[in-house]
Write a protein that holds these residues in place. Structure first.
Motif, PDB file in Angstrom:
ATOM      1  N   VAL A 120       0.830  -1.204   0.000  1.00  0.00           N
ATOM      2  CA  VAL A 120       0.000   0.000   0.000  1.00  0.00           C
ATOM      3  C   VAL A 120       0.865   1.255   0.000  1.00  0.00           C
ATOM      4  N   LEU A 121       1.914   1.251   0.824  1.00  0.00           N
ATOM      5  CA  LEU A 121       2.793   2.423   0.895  1.00  0.00           C
ATOM      6  C   LEU A 121       3.499   2.679  -0.426  1.00  0.00           C
ATOM      7  N   ARG A 122       3.912   1.638  -1.102  1.00  0.00           N
ATOM      8  CA  ARG A 122       4.564   1.822  -2.409  1.00  0.00           C
ATOM      9  C   ARG A 122       3.596   2.478  -3.401  1.00  0.00           C
ATOM     10  N   ARG A 123       2.343   2.067  -3.370  1.00  0.00           N
ATOM     11  CA  ARG A 123       1.361   2.650  -4.276  1.00  0.00           C
ATOM     12  C   ARG A 123       1.049   4.100  -3.882  1.00  0.00           C
ATOM     13  N   LEU A 124       1.044   4.396  -2.597  1.00  0.00           N
ATOM     14  CA  LEU A 124       0.805   5.762  -2.162  1.00  0.00           C
ATOM     15  C   LEU A 124       1.880   6.709  -2.692  1.00  0.00           C
ATOM     16  N   LEU A 125       3.122   6.270  -2.659  1.00  0.00           N
ATOM     17  CA  LEU A 125       4.221   7.104  -3.157  1.00  0.00           C
ATOM     18  C   LEU A 125       4.023   7.458  -4.624  1.00  0.00           C
ATOM     19  N   GLU A 126       3.450   6.531  -5.372  1.00  0.00           N
ATOM     20  CA  GLU A 126       3.241   6.770  -6.798  1.00  0.00           C
ATOM     21  C   GLU A 126       2.138   7.792  -7.046  1.00  0.00           C
ATOM     22  N   HIS A 127       1.269   7.996  -6.066  1.00  0.00           N
ATOM     23  CA  HIS A 127       0.102   8.857  -6.270  1.00  0.00           C
ATOM     24  C   HIS A 127       0.145  10.152  -5.460  1.00  0.00           C
ATOM     25  N   VAL A 128       1.201  10.379  -4.698  1.00  0.00           N
ATOM     26  CA  VAL A 128       1.310  11.614  -3.917  1.00  0.00           C
ATOM     27  C   VAL A 128       2.587  12.341  -4.342  1.00  0.00           C
ATOM     28  N   PRO A 129       2.476  13.293  -5.242  1.00  0.00           N
ATOM     29  CA  PRO A 129       3.666  14.005  -5.708  1.00  0.00           C
ATOM     30  C   PRO A 129       4.238  14.905  -4.625  1.00  0.00           C
ATOM     31  N   PRO A 130       5.516  15.242  -4.689  1.00  0.00           N
ATOM     32  CA  PRO A 130       6.110  16.165  -3.718  1.00  0.00           C
ATOM     33  C   PRO A 130       5.342  17.479  -3.683  1.00  0.00           C
ATOM     34  N   GLY A 131       5.190  18.023  -2.478  1.00  0.00           N
ATOM     35  CA  GLY A 131       4.500  19.295  -2.319  1.00  0.00           C
ATOM     36  C   GLY A 131       3.004  19.181  -2.113  1.00  0.00           C
ATOM     37  N   THR A 132       2.469  17.954  -2.076  1.00  0.00           N
ATOM     38  CA  THR A 132       1.034  17.774  -1.854  1.00  0.00           C
ATOM     39  C   THR A 132       0.660  18.237  -0.446  1.00  0.00           C
ATOM     40  N   ARG A 133      -0.351  19.100  -0.339  1.00  0.00           N
ATOM     41  CA  ARG A 133      -0.821  19.544   0.972  1.00  0.00           C
ATOM     42  C   ARG A 133      -1.563  18.398   1.668  1.00  0.00           C
ATOM     43  N   PRO A 134      -1.424  18.246   2.983  1.00  0.00           N
ATOM     44  CA  PRO A 134      -2.089  17.139   3.684  1.00  0.00           C
ATOM     45  C   PRO A 134      -3.609  17.134   3.543  1.00  0.00           C
ATOM     46  N   ASP A 135      -4.216  18.321   3.356  1.00  0.00           N
ATOM     47  CA  ASP A 135      -5.671  18.377   3.272  1.00  0.00           C
ATOM     48  C   ASP A 135      -6.193  18.261   1.842  1.00  0.00           C
ATOM     49  N   ALA A 136      -5.302  18.287   0.858  1.00  0.00           N
ATOM     50  CA  ALA A 136      -5.744  18.302  -0.541  1.00  0.00           C
ATOM     51  C   ALA A 136      -6.443  17.017  -0.983  1.00  0.00           C
ATOM     52  N   PRO A 137      -5.902  15.806  -0.667  1.00  0.00           N
ATOM     53  CA  PRO A 137      -6.589  14.595  -1.121  1.00  0.00           C
ATOM     54  C   PRO A 137      -7.999  14.453  -0.548  1.00  0.00           C
ATOM     55  N   GLY A 138      -8.180  14.847   0.717  1.00  0.00           N
ATOM     56  CA  GLY A 138      -9.503  14.737   1.326  1.00  0.00           C
ATOM     57  C   GLY A 138     -10.504  15.655   0.661  1.00  0.00           C
ATOM     58  N   LYS A 139     -10.094  16.880   0.369  1.00  0.00           N
ATOM     59  CA  LYS A 139     -10.992  17.825  -0.305  1.00  0.00           C
ATOM     60  C   LYS A 139     -11.335  17.340  -1.705  1.00  0.00           C
ATOM     61  N   GLU A 140     -10.345  16.822  -2.406  1.00  0.00           N
ATOM     62  CA  GLU A 140     -10.598  16.303  -3.748  1.00  0.00           C
ATOM     63  C   GLU A 140     -11.571  15.123  -3.693  1.00  0.00           C
ATOM     64  N   LEU A 141     -11.374  14.237  -2.719  1.00  0.00           N
ATOM     65  CA  LEU A 141     -12.238  13.063  -2.586  1.00  0.00           C
ATOM     66  C   LEU A 141     -13.680  13.481  -2.320  1.00  0.00           C
ATOM     67  N   GLU A 142     -13.879  14.390  -1.365  1.00  0.00           N
ATOM     68  CA  GLU A 142     -15.238  14.839  -1.050  1.00  0.00           C
ATOM     69  C   GLU A 142     -15.919  15.449  -2.266  1.00  0.00           C
ATOM     70  N   GLN A 143     -15.188  16.272  -3.021  1.00  0.00           N
ATOM     71  CA  GLN A 143     -15.782  16.908  -4.190  1.00  0.00           C
ATOM     72  C   GLN A 143     -16.103  15.891  -5.275  1.00  0.00           C
ATOM     73  N   ARG A 144     -15.207  14.943  -5.489  1.00  0.00           N
ATOM     74  CA  ARG A 144     -15.449  13.953  -6.533  1.00  0.00           C
ATOM     75  C   ARG A 144     -16.665  13.090  -6.221  1.00  0.00           C
ATOM     76  N   ILE A 145     -16.809  12.686  -4.958  1.00  0.00           N
ATOM     77  CA  ILE A 145     -17.958  11.847  -4.606  1.00  0.00           C
ATOM     78  C   ILE A 145     -19.245  12.659  -4.620  1.00  0.00           C
ATOM     79  N   ALA A 146     -19.197  13.920  -4.171  1.00  0.00           N
ATOM     80  CA  ALA A 146     -20.380  14.774  -4.269  1.00  0.00           C
ATOM     81  C   ALA A 146     -20.812  14.902  -5.721  1.00  0.00           C
ATOM     82  N   ASP A 147     -19.874  15.124  -6.620  1.00  0.00           N
ATOM     83  CA  ASP A 147     -20.198  15.259  -8.042  1.00  0.00           C
ATOM     84  C   ASP A 147     -20.728  13.949  -8.610  1.00  0.00           C
TER      85      ASP A 147
END
Length: 347
Positions: free
Chosen positions: A22-49
């Motif tokens: 799981v950790l290896r896959r996470l590294l592939e999907h979290v580019p340097p500089g990603t804000r800690p709150d960004a994935p959660g906000k993106e997830l909420e918006q995508r599911i709402a849409d």
């Protein structure tokens, strides 16, 4: 020492949840500089849409999300009772948390072994805060009401001043039965809970979607219950991965489930419910006792490294029991005949 799992027919197998992988896959999907709150906000918006709802909110568990939704509906209506199937998740798996924590009452509706019908609802004589419908109904074989029944039942709730709430832990799989857009299904309901770790094969978490006022109220209860966790980006990232990589394969999983069920039924040793699965989830009824099947599954794992469901459910007939099977990424590795042969060994 626990036996090594080399292949698995268990959806939540440790094989799939291996932390290193799981950790290896996470590294592939979290580019340097990603804000800690960004994935959660993106997830909420995508599911709402995706669900066609104005707002959505991440929760650390589906248990917390659903109890929160029912609490908010109870406070809005001034009613403390919700109607749901006798074998809904809140009744079977949550230690009556809806009552112990929130003071709510569960009005059981319908037969233990069948879907809720409109006639069942017509027998309800008390005002409700909400009608909860689980899509699909896991503990009776992953069954789903027809579209016409779903429309009629949710309308019945709203006409009576109650909210319609969907336990959509497996909505991702149920959509393959209705073959309608997620938003069209979700539009029948005031609030919808979806799981991030079941069909999407994430690590944990849930999302509750609804109108903005309801979600704002839910956010207060999420904080009160300790669910407003900071740095929730790991489950959010794995859920985003699931939306991209696993969600598009649900019809493939359903088709394989149907082929597996056909092979099991053709073998004649066991029978599936339903005979033709409506989703990738179905039950297998075996002519052997619960203890015998559990022991056989343990033996197969020790001898071959193949993991089968380890916790069969007893039947009123002590010489019979049942297991649940959900087809996902890992179980596609098994041919239908392989599965039928393994099921025959459970005796």
């Amino acid at each position: 020492m626990a036996p090594e799992i080399r292949r698995s027919l268990v959806q939540h197998s440790l094989l799939r949840r291996d932390p290193h992988a799981v950790l290896r896959r996470l590294l592939e999907h979290v580019p340097p500089g990603t804000r800690p709150d960004a994935p959660g906000k993106e997830l909420e918006q995508r599911i709402a849409d995706l669900l066609g709802k104005p707002a959505a909110l991440f929760f650390p568990s589906g248990t917390m999300a659903q109890q929160t939704a029912l609490r908010v509906h109870a406070e809005r209506t001034g009613r403390r009772t919700f109607a749901a199937h006798p074998q809904c998740h809140l009744a079977v798996w949550e230690e009556e948390g809806y009552n112990a924590v929130h003071g709510l009452r569960h009005k059981q509706v319908g037969d233990h072994h069948g879907l809720i019908t409109f006639d069942d609802l017509a027998e309800v004589r008390e005002p409700l805060a909400a009608l909860l419908l689980e899509l699909p109904q896991r503990d009776i074989g992953g069954l789903l009401p027809t579209w016409e029944d779903l429309v009629a039942q949710t309308k019945w709730a709203r006409d009576g001043g109650a909210a319609a709430h969907m336990d959509g832990a497996r909505l991702w799989e149920a959509q393959t039965y209705y073959e309608r857009p997620f938003a069209e299904i979700a539009d029948l309901f005031d609030t919808v809970y979806v799981s991030l770790y079941k069909g999407l094969e994430g690590v944990r978490g849930a999302v509750l979607a609804g109108d903005q006022e309801t979600i704002d109220a839910a956010s207060v209860w999420r904080r009160r219950l300790g669910g407003a966790t900071p740095d929730a980006w790991p489950p959010a990232v794995t859920a985003l991965m699931g939306l991209d990589e696993v969600l598009p394969r649900m019809a493939e999983f359903r088709d394989h489930a149907r082929a597996v069920a056909a092979a099991i039924n053709a073998d004649g040793y066991a029978r599936t419910r339903p005979e033709v699965p409506q989703t990738p989830l179905f039950h297998i009824h075996l002519p052997a006792s619960k203890d015998a099947v559990a022991a056989a599954a343990k033996r197969i794992l020790e001898e071959t490294g193949v993991e089968l469901p380890q916790h069969p459910k007893a039947s009123p007939d002590p010489t019979r029991c049942g297991i649940e099977l959900t087809i996902g990424v890992a179980s596609l590795e098994f041919t239908p005949q392989e599965v039928a042969d393994l099921i025959r060994q459970l005796r």
